[in-house]
Design an enzyme around this catalytic site. Structure first.
Site, PDB file in Angstrom:
ATOM      1  N   THR A 186       0.853  -1.191   0.000  1.00  0.00           N
ATOM      2  CA  THR A 186       0.000   0.000   0.000  1.00  0.00           C
ATOM      3  C   THR A 186       0.891   1.243   0.000  1.00  0.00           C
ATOM      4  OG1 THR A 186      -0.001   0.083   2.396  1.00  0.00           O
ATOM      5  CG2 THR A 186      -1.820  -1.075   1.364  1.00  0.00           C
ATOM      6  N   GLU A 331      -6.055  -3.112  -0.728  1.00  0.00           N
ATOM      7  CA  GLU A 331      -6.527  -4.194   0.145  1.00  0.00           C
ATOM      8  C   GLU A 331      -7.747  -4.907  -0.415  1.00  0.00           C
ATOM      9  OE1 GLU A 331      -5.591  -1.216   1.114  1.00  0.00           O
ATOM     10  OE2 GLU A 331      -4.622  -1.207   3.067  1.00  0.00           O
ATOM     11  N   LYS A 443     -12.932  19.133  10.628  1.00  0.00           N
ATOM     12  CA  LYS A 443     -13.855  19.139  11.768  1.00  0.00           C
ATOM     13  C   LYS A 443     -14.121  20.580  12.186  1.00  0.00           C
ATOM     14  CE  LYS A 443     -12.198  14.645  12.864  1.00  0.00           C
ATOM     15  NZ  LYS A 443     -10.834  14.490  12.362  1.00  0.00           N
ATOM     16  N   TRP A 448     -18.566  17.476  10.774  1.00  0.00           N
ATOM     17  CA  TRP A 448     -17.615  17.074   9.741  1.00  0.00           C
ATOM     18  C   TRP A 448     -17.946  17.757   8.416  1.00  0.00           C
ATOM     19  CZ3 TRP A 448     -16.845  11.003   9.938  1.00  0.00           C
ATOM     20  CH2 TRP A 448     -16.210  10.671  11.131  1.00  0.00           C
TER      21      TRP A 448
END
Ligand code: AMP
Length: 546
Positions: A186, A331, A443, A448
């Site tokens: 990754t 993944e 934030k 959010w």
């Protein structure tokens, strides 16, 4: 009672055996690092992959050993995909855009025994060969005429000599389908990269999923050009899916600029492609500048990062190319969702369709997903509630290579879900929209704000080439959105004009507080914007307080 059907294992070699028998004459065209175009067929590929399997055994590479590649998309790389994995060797594709220290670290973690590399990377290997402690052989993927006269690499092997010296008689071994087939690390922004070890079974099931009509809809009539590199999650499965269906494969090598890609699309009659948004930006800048259109291209998968609505609109309305917005991860092999409309959307007007097409789409059969809040409780699919996206399925990671800690979140029944680190909302009919990476979320006063929507809107402005939205410190709200903009060449736009462009499109408190202009947004090794670097760069930026 057990079913009474054959339990033939799903093996990568079977894709090649099938392609040789049923599509033996279908072409594979590659632009070589050497500059020329190389052509051969699936029949030739199969023969040379068998030679490669024998050659690897001759180098002392055994079942389960790892061999590394530092290579572009080309026929020799495909030969390794099959010659290595097909014989039970694990093919480890390294991303050459990583820093040499990281490459050395990754090869060591994987314990690569052989390193195959393209001519482009000769200087890199010459400078680092001594540091690859586990590597016993270096193989330059070129013919004899391109071998360096006095290389500093000890015992450097010529790829073509290696192939020619091996027999083309080889019976692909039959083994457990859960055997490891390939390895990809990754491109994490923090800490060391982590290895994802695919199996033959996961790769084949992913390949079936990839080719379904509402994913890529690949067929024997297609001409496939994966712009996505073969070192970025196995070119999103294209090097497996093309031989599975008998599609012609066109491999662009190192030439990924707009002109080279466009020329190849047109000269080879490409019907289908796949790549990240930043690559298409280069291609579209070229077609726009020269007033060109695509004569054979029908559809393309765009993913890896959010595809701006403006890009989908240009592809579909101007060029007649259907965009399949896809989402996935290393993944996940990588495909998780693809955005294809449902029957109920067919009569909607273009604006309504574009809104749906801009989402990351629906889960492929084989991928189960849910969104959860901070306590792990499942959130409703109402299109509004946003939480961390969790996935599971037969081509999704269970554990990282060489790492003992369990990445999965287990439910009461002990079943594992992989936490993607992406924040998303899902509509009642299953269309998933990524609002952010969880670490990129802004934030503001306890609420959010997703950065992706703001970038998407900014990129719709005719003078904006690229936009990144990041959190900037704010004395009252903790964080507020700051928009970092790269202008299109020759175009002018002011901070006020960019901010005015947001009005009426989103709630007022979702509009960025400020805009800064920059020449370049740093991109990572797979073409994603590196917002962590931007946050560092603009850490001291003072937002206007009114
Ligand atoms: P990688 O494993 O390097 O392919 O990166 C996977 C990550 O890329 C995902 O977890 C997402 O954050 C991001 N990503 C991939 N596709 C998309 C997409 N279509 N829209 C937004 N983010 C995406």
């Amino acid at each position: 009672m057990l079913g009474q059907m054959m339990s033939q294992p799903l093996l990568i070699s079977s894709l090649l055996v099938h392609a040789e028998r049923h599509h033996g004459d279908r072409e594979i065209v590659s632009r070589r690092v050497e500059g020329d175009l190389h052509r051969y067929t699936y029949r030739d590929l199969a023969k040379r992959a068998r030679r490669m399997a024998n050659a690897l055994a001759g180098l002392g590479v055994g079942f389960g050993d790892r061999v590394g590649t530092l290579a572009w998309n080309g026929y020799r790389h495909v030969e390794l995909y099959y010659g290595a994995s097909g014989s039970g060797v694990v093919l480890h594709t390294l991303n050459p855009r990583l820093h040499p220290d990281q490459l050395v670290w990754i090869a060591d973690d994987a314990q690569d025994k052989v390193m195959f590399f393209d001519l482009t990377f000769l200087p890199l290997i010459e400078a680092t060969a001594q540091r690859f402690a586990s590597v016993q052989h270096f193989v330059l993927m070129a013919d004899r005429s391109h071998m360096p006269a006095d290389s500093k690499i000890p015992g450097l092997i010529c790829y073509e000599d290696l192939i020619e010296g091996a027999s083309d008689q080889y019976d692909w071994p039959v083994f457990d389908e859960n055997t490891a087939s390939s390895l990809c690390y990754t491109s994490g922004t923090t800490g060391n990269p982590k290895g994802v070890l695919y199996s033959h079974r996961s790769s084949l099931l992913h390949c079936y999923g990839c080719a379904l009509p509402d994913s890529t809809n690949l067929s024997a009539r297609d001409v496939v050009l994966p712009v996505v590199p073969m070192f970025h999650v196995n070119a999103w499965g294209m090097a497996y899916a093309a031989p599975m269906v008998g599609a012609k494969l066109v491999l662009p090598g190192p030439a990924l600029d707009g002109k080279s890609l466009y020329d190849l699309f047109e000269s080879e009659g490409v019907t289908f492609s796949a790549g990240v948004p930043t690559v298409w930006q280069g291609l579209m800048a070229y077609t726009e500048e020269h007033g060109l259109s695509f004569s054979t291209m029908k559809r393309t998968v765009i993913g890896g990062s959010a595809c701006p609505a403006a890009m989908i609109e240009t592809f579909e309305q101007k060029y007649g190319v259907t965009v399949l917005h896809g989402w996935g991860m290393t993944e996940m092999s990588p495909l998780g969702t693809v955005c294809a409309l449902k029957a109920s959307h067919e009569d909607l007007d273009w604006d309504a369709q574009l809104k749906i097409k801009s989402t990351q789409g629906r889960a492929l059969f084989g991928v189960d997903m849910k969104i959860v809040d901070e306590n792990g409780d499942e959130l409703p699919w109402d299109g509004e509630s946003a939480g961390e996206l969790m996935v599971r399925g037969p081509w999704i990671i269970d554990s990282y290579f060489n790492r003992k800690e369990d990445p999965l979140v287990r439910d009461k029944a002990g079943l594992g879900w992989f936490p993607t680190g992406d924040v998303s909302a899902i509509t009642p009919d299953g269309f998933m929209r990524i609002t952010d990476r969880s670490k990129d979320v802004i934030k503001s006063g306890g609420e959010w704000i997703g950065s992706i929507d703001r970038e998407n809107i900014a990129m719709g402005h005719p003078a904006v080439a690229m936009a990144a939205c990041i959190a900037a410190p704010h004395p009252k709200w903790d964080e507020r959105p700051l928009l970092v903009v790269v202008k299109k060449p020759g175009k002018e736009v002011t901070r006020e004009e960019v901010l005015a462009f947001f009005e009426g499109k989103v709630a007022k408190w979702w509009i960025p507080d400020d805009v800064v202009f920059t020449d370049e947004i740093p991109l990572g090794a797979t073409g994603k914007m590196q917002k962590n670097k931007l946050r560092e760069q603009f850490a001291d930026h003072v937002l206007p307080t009114v």
